[in-house]
Write a protein that holds these residues in place. Structure first.
Motif: not given
Length: 157
Positions: A43-55, A88-95, A112-115
């Motif tokens: 969360x301190x890096x702006x991610x949930x457990x699920x979004x971290x897992x996807x990345x 949500x991840x695409x909206x944040x520019x991470x995928x 993405x590079x940001x991801x």
């Protein structure tokens, strides 16, 4: 040093009726104890457990990416709507997502590079936290724990 037993931790006065019940509650209690600090770090890096897992899944997939269905199959914790999570991840520019050139029905998701940068920023702190949470156990204990948890999940094997 004797470690506290689950029965003491939850202040249960009588023994468990079944060892299976005690084991299931032990897994649930352990998951809660381990999950809270891991969730706080993500969360301190702006991610949930699920979004971290996807990345992490997409970083491992490399430049070719993966279709949504396969991402869902690889997730450690299943989520009911992988598409919404990817939105949500695409909206944040991470995928990014693009239709496959070979099969237009398939949409491939790539990190993405940001991801990648977000994951790299988490790699060191995550390793440190994992050591903090389980570093009191030796390698043999950790391997045994992993084997026992795998055996619990795959009762038909």
């Amino acid at each position: 040093m004797t470690r506290p037993r689950l029965q003491d931790e939850i202040k249960q006065s009588r023994p468990f009726d079944q060892p299976e019940a005690e084991a299931i509650l032990n897994v649930a209690r352990t998951q809660e104890v381990l999950r809270a600090p891991l969730d706080a770090l993500m969360k301190s890096h702006g991610l949930s457990g699920s979004s971290y897992n996807v990345l992490r899944i997409l970083r491992g997939a490399g430049a070719q990416g993966l279709p949504c269905r396969e991402i869902g199959e690889r997730m450690v914790t299943r989520v009911p709507d992988v598409t919404r999570l990817l939105d949500r991840l695409e909206g944040a520019g991470l995928v990014t997502r693009r239709r496959d050139t070979q099969d237009r029905r398939v949409v491939l998701t790539r990190i993405t590079k940001d991801g990648l940068e977000r994951l790299q920023a988490l790699d060191g702190p995550m390793q440190g936290l994992q050591k903090q949470l389980l570093g009191h156990m030796d390698r043999n204990e950790l391997e045994t724990l992993s084997r026992l948890l795998e055996a619990a999940r795959h009762r038909d094997a």
